[in-house]
Design a protein around this motif. Structure first.
Motif, mmCIF file in Angstrom:
data_model
loop_
_atom_site.group_PDB
_atom_site.id
_atom_site.type_symbol
_atom_site.label_atom_id
_atom_site.label_comp_id
_atom_site.label_asym_id
_atom_site.label_seq_id
_atom_site.Cartn_x
_atom_site.Cartn_y
_atom_site.Cartn_z
ATOM 1 N N ALA A 325 31.358 42.927 41.166
ATOM 2 C CA ALA A 325 31.491 42.990 42.483
ATOM 3 C C ALA A 325 32.872 43.567 42.799
ATOM 4 N N ILE A 326 33.892 42.707 42.608
ATOM 5 C CA ILE A 326 35.500 42.890 43.036
ATOM 6 C C ILE A 326 36.342 42.963 41.845
ATOM 7 N N LEU A 327 37.283 43.698 41.801
ATOM 8 C CA LEU A 327 38.397 43.778 40.839
ATOM 9 C C LEU A 327 39.647 44.002 41.771
ATOM 10 N N ILE A 328 40.510 43.187 41.764
ATOM 11 C CA ILE A 328 41.781 43.391 42.423
ATOM 12 C C ILE A 328 42.867 43.098 41.296
ATOM 13 N N ASN A 374 30.194 38.520 26.947
ATOM 14 C CA ASN A 374 29.249 37.655 28.175
ATOM 15 C C ASN A 374 29.338 38.590 29.395
ATOM 16 N N PRO A 375 28.517 38.241 30.196
ATOM 17 C CA PRO A 375 28.639 38.765 31.720
ATOM 18 C C PRO A 375 30.187 38.497 32.363
ATOM 19 N N PHE A 376 30.852 39.626 32.914
ATOM 20 C CA PHE A 376 32.026 39.500 33.250
ATOM 21 C C PHE A 376 32.026 38.768 34.664
ATOM 22 N N PRO A 377 33.009 38.232 35.315
ATOM 23 C CA PRO A 377 33.296 37.612 36.578
ATOM 24 C C PRO A 377 34.110 38.774 37.499
ATOM 25 N N ALA A 378 33.988 38.543 38.732
ATOM 26 C CA ALA A 378 34.936 39.274 39.514
ATOM 27 C C ALA A 378 36.381 38.738 39.110
ATOM 28 N N SER A 379 37.183 39.664 39.185
ATOM 29 C CA SER A 379 38.798 39.328 38.761
ATOM 30 C C SER A 379 39.798 39.675 39.924
ATOM 31 N N ILE A 380 40.629 38.931 40.003
ATOM 32 C CA ILE A 380 41.694 39.203 40.786
ATOM 33 C C ILE A 380 43.025 38.611 39.894
ATOM 34 N N ALA A 381 43.795 39.617 39.551
ATOM 35 C CA ALA A 381 44.643 39.281 38.548
ATOM 36 C C ALA A 381 46.182 40.196 38.618
ATOM 37 N N PHE A 440 34.335 33.922 39.215
ATOM 38 C CA PHE A 440 35.723 34.639 39.652
ATOM 39 C C PHE A 440 36.913 33.985 38.590
ATOM 40 N N TYR A 441 37.477 35.021 38.007
ATOM 41 C CA TYR A 441 38.712 34.642 37.330
ATOM 42 C C TYR A 441 39.989 35.047 38.162
ATOM 43 N N VAL A 442 40.933 34.007 38.436
ATOM 44 C CA VAL A 442 41.990 34.496 39.217
ATOM 45 C C VAL A 442 43.275 33.969 38.559
ATOM 46 N N ARG A 443 44.431 34.970 38.483
ATOM 47 C CA ARG A 443 45.464 34.462 37.638
ATOM 48 C C ARG A 443 46.672 35.453 38.280
ATOM 49 N N HIS A 444 47.734 34.668 38.360
ATOM 50 C CA HIS A 444 48.864 35.240 38.995
ATOM 51 C C HIS A 444 48.706 35.779 40.467
ATOM 52 N N VAL A 445 48.346 34.843 41.102
ATOM 53 C CA VAL A 445 48.276 34.950 42.550
ATOM 54 C C VAL A 445 48.991 34.142 43.427
ATOM 55 N N ASN A 446 49.536 34.536 44.521
ATOM 56 C CA ASN A 446 50.383 33.695 45.569
ATOM 57 C C ASN A 446 49.633 33.796 46.866
ATOM 58 N N GLY A 447 48.787 32.713 47.201
ATOM 59 C CA GLY A 447 48.096 32.841 48.366
ATOM 60 C C GLY A 447 46.785 33.391 48.411
ATOM 61 N N ILE A 448 45.970 32.533 48.415
ATOM 62 C CA ILE A 448 44.512 32.969 48.317
ATOM 63 C C ILE A 448 43.472 32.214 49.138
ATOM 64 N N GLN A 449 42.892 32.518 49.998
ATOM 65 C CA GLN A 449 41.933 31.494 50.841
ATOM 66 C C GLN A 449 40.515 32.186 50.419
ATOM 67 N N MET A 450 39.554 31.168 49.944
ATOM 68 C CA MET A 450 38.139 31.564 49.798
ATOM 69 C C MET A 450 37.412 30.670 50.551
ATOM 70 N N PHE A 462 27.027 28.656 30.323
ATOM 71 C CA PHE A 462 27.990 27.532 29.910
ATOM 72 C C PHE A 462 29.454 27.468 30.653
ATOM 73 N N ARG A 463 29.741 28.569 31.150
ATOM 74 C CA ARG A 463 31.209 28.611 31.402
ATOM 75 C C ARG A 463 31.389 28.160 32.936
ATOM 76 N N PRO A 464 32.407 27.660 33.522
ATOM 77 C CA PRO A 464 32.411 27.469 34.884
ATOM 78 C C PRO A 464 32.401 28.299 35.891
ATOM 79 N N ALA A 465 32.409 28.221 37.161
ATOM 80 C CA ALA A 465 32.131 29.411 38.160
ATOM 81 C C ALA A 465 33.506 29.998 38.322
ATOM 82 N N PHE A 466 34.352 29.185 38.557
ATOM 83 C CA PHE A 466 36.024 29.620 38.779
ATOM 84 C C PHE A 466 36.995 29.072 37.771
#
Length: 520
Positions: A325-328, A374-381, A440-450, A462-466
């Motif tokens: 869905a989303i890659l940043i 395994n299936p990949f999540p959306a990533s913001i990294a 969602f996998y989110v790493r090295h982000v400063n300021g994120i609103q969900m 088996f994995r967590p959502a976030f």
């Protein structure tokens, strides 16, 4: 005998007629003249090479202050032609411009190789209800054969994928032009990028159709270092990126871009910033887009060559049967230092991610990942020391396939540090290898609103959502994830988090030593 009154009346009528005729002549003089290519010797039989005849029509229109170069019903075969200022290539219904399959018919114009070329021109257009068919696969295979027979060696020949890069060219290539219109036309079967607008401004692309799955690198629409661009009401079906903003030259910028009301199907990414990202991307609005059967990301925003990306607004995106869905991604592949990504808003997105590859019906498909995951999540990294800043995700609903298994490249939460940084890697949603979350996998982000995020699983995962790793100033409100298990949100080095009560319940328990809840 005619009375004086009748004479006066007839004179008045004649005077009115002459005045009207004079008015019509003046109005016609103000219009641009038509230049039918058949009047310059072009033959619509699909066999006669009409390059010289078509170019004569273009040159005549340009010399006389501009006009429409008209293609009537039929098939006009041609090699490279050059549009000049004031010229509109106009295609009547059932008119077809066929690209030659002979590589010799595509000499370089400066650094440009394409079927339709323009350089440093003003007020140019391609319009009408006809078709431009590059016959790209046949042309590409002819170029390929020249390499293998030793007639024309390509020093950059790709032996892994058995394809040539030099000599294929684009369907349409406009460089350093001002005031471009593309409307209603159908573009198909390019041997390379379908259309590229480079270092140009004031571009309108409206209601065109792109159907190009003929060969590799069939990007649908490429905008490279351009300003004031509107892409609306287009239908893009391409074997590579659908609508792509590029920045191949340092110091140039894509600025003031509006993309709306389009449908995209792609064997790569649907909407993409990059991969070439040397200049900047600023003030871009994308809205009302339908994406389907797309192998990679519906939305990919990438700076890996030093690009500055800011003030990006994406809204009302529907993506069905899409790999991601989303890659940043902020990386550092080239350049003295990394660029930045900040002030990105993505709202009102609904996406469905399949378990298998979504472009299976393409005969030209994007390359598989090198090994199973395994299936990949959306990533913001971002990368260490260079965080993505100020991202808003709101009203997002993504359905994932689930079916993850610990028997496949298992990465436990105790080893989050082992997730690849891949700082210099090609930006792609698969670039980090196995990921420890399904949503969602989110790493090295400063300021994120969900806010108002709903994640749906079709099967168990088996994995967590976030997973949040090295994140500051996190806000989570109204997070809806499957309720059959807790600890759907994992923190690692998360500072200044603000979660509503329901979201807080889904966070990992503080008694786990590896992960600690942030202090408010």
């Amino acid at each position: 005998m005619i009375s004086s009154n009748n004479k006066t009346f007839k004179f008045a009528v004649m005077l009115l007629f002459l005045l009207q005729l004079s008015f019509n002549v003046e109005m016609y003089a103000g219009k641009k003249k038509d230049y039918p290519v058949t009047s310059f010797g072009a033959v619509a039989d699909g066999k006669t090479l009409n390059t010289k005849a078509i170019q004569k029509a273009i040159d005549a229109a340009n010399k006389n202050g501009g006009g429409r170069v008209v293609f009537s019903k039929g098939k006009f075969l041609t090699g490279s032609i050059v549009i000049k200022s004031g010229v509109n290539l106009f295609f009547e219904e059932d008119a077809v411009l066929l690209g030659s399959t002979n590589p010799e018919d595509y000499p370089k114009f400066g650094e440009i190789r394409a079927l339709i070329i323009s350089n440093a021109s003003k007020n140019i257009a391609i319009t009408g209800k006809g078709i431009i068919d590059g016959q790209g696969r046949e042309l590409a295979l002819a170029v390929d054969s020249l390499h293998h027979t030793g007639v024309k060696i390509d020093p950059n020949y790709n032996y892994r994928r058995l394809r040539s890069s030099d000599g294929r060219g684009k369907l349409v290539s406009f460089v350093k032009c001002d005031s471009i219109t593309m409307k209603n036309i159908t573009l198909k079967n390019s041997s390379g990028w379908v259309q590229c607008f480079d270092q140009s401004k004031n571009i309108v692309i409206d209601a065109i159709k792109v159907d190009s799955r003929a060969y590799w690198n069939n990007d649908g629409i490429d905008i490279d270092g351009c300003e004031n661009v509107r892409i609306t009401n287009c239908d893009v079906n391409s074997a590579d990126d659908g609508i792509c903003l590029k920045s191949e030259t340092p110091g140039l910028q894509n600025n003031n871009i509006y993309i709306a009301n389009c449908t995209v199907r792609s064997s790569a990414n649907a909407l993409k910033f990059g991969t070439g990202s040397y200049g900047s991307f600023k003030n871009v609005t994308i809205e009302n887009i339908q994406v389907f059967d797309t192998f990679r990301s519906a939305i990919a925003i990438e700076s890996v060559d030093g690009a500055e990306i800011e003030n990006i607004k994406v809204s009302n995106i529907t993506a069905v049967n899409t790999g991601n869905a989303i890659l940043i991604r902020l990386g550092h592949r080239n350049g003295d230092k990394p660029g930045y990504i900040k002030n990105v808003s993505i709202k009102d997105v609904k996406a469905q991610i399949p378990f298998g590859r979504p472009d299976i019906d393409y005969d030209m498909r994007g390359p598989e990942v090198d090994y199973f995951h395994n299936p990949f999540p959306a990533s913001i990294a971002g990368i260490p020391g260079y965080s993505i800043e100020n991202v808003t995700l709101e009203n997002i609903e993504i359905t994932y396939p689930g079916r993850a298994t610990k028997g496949m490249a298992y990465l436990p939460l105790s080893r989050l540090k082992d997730v690849l940084e891949n700082i210099k890697g090609y930006p792609e949603f698969t670039m980090f290898g196995e990921l420890p979350s399904w949503g969602f996998y989110v790493r090295h982000v400063n300021g994120i609103q969900m806010k108002n995020i709903k994640l749906i699983l079709e099967k168990e995962d088996f994995r967590p959502a976030f997973v949040f790793d090295d994140v500051k100033d996190l806000v989570m409100e109204n997070i809806n994830v499957p309720s059959d298990k807790i600890q759907q949100i994992i923190f690692k080095e998360v500072l200044s988090a603000n979660l509503d009560t329901e979201s807080l319940k889904k966070v990992n328990e503080p008694k786990q030593n590896t992960f600690e809840l942030p202090k408010k």
